[in-house]
Design an enzyme around this catalytic site. Structure first.
Site, PDB file in Angstrom:
ATOM      1  N   TRP A  80       0.748  -1.166   0.078  1.00  0.00           N
ATOM      2  CA  TRP A  80       0.103  -0.192  -0.088  1.00  0.00           C
ATOM      3  C   TRP A  80       0.812   1.209   0.022  1.00  0.00           C
ATOM      4  O   TRP A  80       0.449   2.497  -0.259  1.00  0.00           O
ATOM      5  CB  TRP A  80      -1.129   0.232   1.215  1.00  0.00           C
ATOM      6  CG  TRP A  80      -0.187  -0.100   2.346  1.00  0.00           C
ATOM      7  CD1 TRP A  80      -0.147  -1.489   3.249  1.00  0.00           C
ATOM      8  CD2 TRP A  80       0.480   0.832   3.309  1.00  0.00           C
ATOM      9  NE1 TRP A  80       0.588  -1.337   4.502  1.00  0.00           N
ATOM     10  CE2 TRP A  80       0.787  -0.051   4.463  1.00  0.00           C
ATOM     11  CE3 TRP A  80       0.884   2.017   3.251  1.00  0.00           C
ATOM     12  CZ2 TRP A  80       1.743   0.587   5.456  1.00  0.00           C
ATOM     13  CZ3 TRP A  80       1.554   2.816   4.055  1.00  0.00           C
ATOM     14  CH2 TRP A  80       2.152   1.970   5.464  1.00  0.00           C
ATOM     15  N   ASN A  81       2.315   1.147   0.296  1.00  0.00           N
ATOM     16  CA  ASN A  81       3.168   2.485   0.643  1.00  0.00           C
ATOM     17  C   ASN A  81       3.192   3.347  -0.331  1.00  0.00           C
ATOM     18  O   ASN A  81       3.291   4.436  -0.676  1.00  0.00           O
ATOM     19  CB  ASN A  81       4.025   2.183   1.490  1.00  0.00           C
ATOM     20  CG  ASN A  81       4.921   1.121   1.035  1.00  0.00           C
ATOM     21  OD1 ASN A  81       4.649   0.217   0.377  1.00  0.00           O
ATOM     22  ND2 ASN A  81       6.236   1.310   1.668  1.00  0.00           N
ATOM     23  N   LYS A 113      -2.455  -8.411  -7.659  1.00  0.00           N
ATOM     24  CA  LYS A 113      -3.447  -8.344  -6.640  1.00  0.00           C
ATOM     25  C   LYS A 113      -2.820  -7.066  -5.567  1.00  0.00           C
ATOM     26  O   LYS A 113      -1.722  -7.233  -4.855  1.00  0.00           O
ATOM     27  CB  LYS A 113      -3.432  -9.631  -5.538  1.00  0.00           C
ATOM     28  CG  LYS A 113      -4.390  -9.479  -4.428  1.00  0.00           C
ATOM     29  CD  LYS A 113      -4.206 -10.102  -3.213  1.00  0.00           C
ATOM     30  CE  LYS A 113      -2.894  -9.562  -2.255  1.00  0.00           C
ATOM     31  NZ  LYS A 113      -3.625  -8.421  -1.630  1.00  0.00           N
ATOM     32  N   PRO A 114      -3.405  -5.945  -5.635  1.00  0.00           N
ATOM     33  CA  PRO A 114      -2.901  -4.847  -4.811  1.00  0.00           C
ATOM     34  C   PRO A 114      -3.465  -5.044  -3.517  1.00  0.00           C
ATOM     35  O   PRO A 114      -4.207  -5.838  -2.856  1.00  0.00           O
ATOM     36  CB  PRO A 114      -3.660  -3.427  -5.615  1.00  0.00           C
ATOM     37  CG  PRO A 114      -5.069  -4.336  -6.067  1.00  0.00           C
ATOM     38  CD  PRO A 114      -4.419  -5.328  -6.447  1.00  0.00           C
ATOM     39  N   GLY A 154       6.422  -6.482   0.355  1.00  0.00           N
ATOM     40  CA  GLY A 154       5.855  -6.667   1.484  1.00  0.00           C
ATOM     41  C   GLY A 154       6.805  -7.123   2.994  1.00  0.00           C
ATOM     42  O   GLY A 154       7.732  -6.821   2.624  1.00  0.00           O
ATOM     43  N   SER A 155       5.905  -7.301   3.645  1.00  0.00           N
ATOM     44  CA  SER A 155       6.546  -7.892   5.076  1.00  0.00           C
ATOM     45  C   SER A 155       7.487  -8.894   4.999  1.00  0.00           C
ATOM     46  O   SER A 155       7.153  -9.929   4.074  1.00  0.00           O
ATOM     47  CB  SER A 155       5.770  -7.756   6.330  1.00  0.00           C
ATOM     48  OG  SER A 155       4.990  -9.117   6.068  1.00  0.00           O
ATOM     49  N   GLU A 195      10.860  -8.564  -2.188  1.00  0.00           N
ATOM     50  CA  GLU A 195      11.246  -7.357  -1.775  1.00  0.00           C
ATOM     51  C   GLU A 195      10.770  -6.915  -0.526  1.00  0.00           C
ATOM     52  O   GLU A 195       9.550  -6.758  -0.302  1.00  0.00           O
ATOM     53  CB  GLU A 195      11.010  -6.237  -2.724  1.00  0.00           C
ATOM     54  CG  GLU A 195      11.720  -4.935  -2.658  1.00  0.00           C
ATOM     55  CD  GLU A 195      11.286  -3.789  -1.495  1.00  0.00           C
ATOM     56  OE1 GLU A 195      11.534  -4.022  -0.190  1.00  0.00           O
ATOM     57  OE2 GLU A 195      10.333  -3.102  -1.909  1.00  0.00           O
ATOM     58  N   LEU A 196      11.604  -7.407   0.650  1.00  0.00           N
ATOM     59  CA  LEU A 196      10.651  -7.753   2.089  1.00  0.00           C
ATOM     60  C   LEU A 196      11.305  -6.236   2.828  1.00  0.00           C
ATOM     61  O   LEU A 196      11.430  -5.106   2.468  1.00  0.00           O
ATOM     62  CB  LEU A 196      11.395  -8.894   2.553  1.00  0.00           C
ATOM     63  CG  LEU A 196      10.876 -10.122   1.533  1.00  0.00           C
ATOM     64  CD1 LEU A 196      11.586 -11.497   2.304  1.00  0.00           C
ATOM     65  CD2 LEU A 196       9.538 -10.269   1.365  1.00  0.00           C
TER      66      LEU A 196
END
Length: 497
Positions: free
Chosen positions: A164-165, A188-189, A242-243, A264-265
């Site tokens: 989301w960022n 998938k956003p 994401g995380s 990409e974490l």
């Protein structure tokens, strides 16, 4: 459907965004008619609702991508390139509208959102240029018995999961190379920011992307729908931002079908200010590395290490700069710091700051939640942050700068590298030799030397250790979406008819 916004222009831009699922070139409602709210984090009001996809919908999107793969892979590289060029041009033409959409659903100030649109569009332009430069190789075996050809071909249908960022840039950074390489996609956003992705999908349709090449599924049911898709055998590539915690789960799921993965974490970026640093450069770089996107970035400076001889000047100047920032609704003129994405994020940032204060950190500036409506946090500078404070090991993801001191290069490198993460590090020094030494010894995938900005479409973005796998952007970015095929051809005996 009620749309809440401050300006007629914003209402118009939001009203034009599709709110259904894009599957096989058609906008359609979720199979069970489910919808989910999109919230403006500055006002806490519902902007609109979008379709909430079920597993049936996501599987239909995957089937559409599979069906379109062969014909899309056979499309001429120049044709794929020209679609991306047109998408770049159309994004820039609609820059204000896209920025208004992003500010409404994500909260970042309009000027920063407009900058992200330009940055995101550059990924389409960059990969438009890479699409026509996919190459291979030709050689002869050392023993002279055969020729070897190497081809690069599209990996196949891809599942793209975006955060989301940076809803525009993370979408284009994944879609751009996939389109250039000849791969079909299911995007998938994040459920918090679906509108920007839906607007980008509409643009790609408008500029001629064939049906089925891009399918977009918005959903709040990721845990239900992603694993069956990854283990179903049709998806050949997963690209996730994401995380780290979620990334590990996805890697385990992808392993069942040996799905190729780009991850990409999370990050825990050290920002190191050496004794000889130019203080103007140091403070400016710190503002870039800490306050871009309100600190809600994996590249954000999480731990600031400042040499004891310059810490007082650095901290006071940084606190003055951060304290002067205007906090508020990103749609309002002059606002430089918008809200956190939701209440949970705001509360986490405040909790991390309070934990550090309770352990002995000193508040050099800020430290409070902004009162009233919206998920706001005041930009905060903490000095004398003590070892063991939670914000030194957790990703802050907010406008809190945590400053520690150090005495020697070996000391600060040992502390900086003492983390499971390894995305980016920052070094501020005027000593060229020391700059290279620090860059080589930091256990990260990227280093910012005398700058707080490392992200650019033309360079390979990514980390090591628990911060991820693979690279996005640069010449390596398209390689993530290409398989390598080797062809052996025996050499006939020379002189034969």
């Amino acid at each position: 459907m009620t749309i809440v916004d401050h300006t007629h222009t914003g209402r118009s831009a939001l009203a034009a965004v599709p709110t259904d699922l894009l599957i096989d070139g058609t906008w359609r409602a979720a199979s069970d008619s489910a919808r989910m709210d999109v919230i403006n984090p500055a006002t806490e009001q519902v902007i609109t609702q979008v379709a909430d996809a079920s597993l049936v919908d996501v599987q239909a999107a995957v089937a559409a991508a599979v069906k379109a793969q062969a014909s899309w892979a056979a499309t001429a590289p120049r044709a794929r390139s020209e679609i991306l060029y047109r998408a770049y041009e159309e994004m820039m033409r609609r820059q204000d509208d896209l920025a208004l959409i992003m500010t409404s659903e994500m909260g970042k100030p309009f000027a920063e959102a407009k900058g992200e649109v330009a940055y995101a569009a550059e990924f389409f332009r960059w990969f438009a240029e890479e699409a026509v430069r996919i190459d291979g190789g030709f050689s002869q075996r050392p023993d002279g018995t055969a020729r070897t050809m190497v081809l690069r071909q599209p990996v196949g249908p891809c599942l793209l999961l975006t955060p989301w960022n940076f809803p525009a840039a993370m979408g284009s950074r994944k879609m751009g190379p996939a389109i250039a390489a000849g791969c079909t996609m299911v995007l998938k956003p994040a459920p918090q920011t679906p509108l920007t992705s839906l607007a980008l999908a509409q643009i790609l349709q408008d500029v001629g992307l064939p049906k089925g090449v891009l399918n977009v599924v918005t959903t709040s049911r990721a845990a239900e729908v992603i694993e069956p898709v990854l283990t179903g055998g049709d998806i050949r590539k997963l690209s996730f931002t994401g995380s780290t915690a979620v990334g590990k789960i996805l890697l385990a799921q992808a392993a069942q079908q040996v799905v190729r993965c780009s991850m990409e974490l999370g990050g825990n970026a050290p920002f190191i200010v050496l004794a000889d640093a130019d203080m103007d450069v140091a403070v400016e770089a710190a503002m870039q590395a800490k306050m871009r996107n309100m600190g809600e970035a994996c590249t954000a400076a999480n731990r600031m290490f400042v040499h004891s001889s310059v810490v007082d000047e650095f901290a006071s100047r940084l606190a003055e700069r951060m304290g002067a920032l205007k906090v508020g609704n990103g749609m309002d003129d002059g606002v430089q710091v918008g809200p956190m994405i939701d209440a949970a994020s705001r509360d986490k940032v405040l909790r991390l700051a309070e934990d550090a204060i309770q352990r002995g950190a000193r508040v050099a500036g800020g430290g409070n939640a902004s009162g009233g409506t919206g998920f706001f946090v005041e930009p905060t500078v903490l000095t004398d942050v003590q070892p063991g404070s939670d914000l030194l090991s957790a990703e802050i993801f907010g406008p809190v700068a945590a400053i520690q001191t150090f005495e020697t290069v070996d000391e600060v490198l040992a502390i900086a590298n003492d983390t499971e993460w390894g995305l980016v590090g920052y070094v501020i020094t005027q000593d060229v030799d020391l700059a290279f030494e620090m860059s080589e010894r930091l256990e990260v995938g990227m280093v910012g030397l005398n700058t707080g900005l490392v992200s650019t479409p033309s360079a390979p973005f990514g980390g090591i250790k628990h911060s991820g796998l693979g690279r996005e952007g640069g010449r390596l970015g398209i390689e993530e979406f290409l398989d390598v095929k080797y062809i052996a051809m025996p050499i006939r005996e020379r002189g034969r008819a």
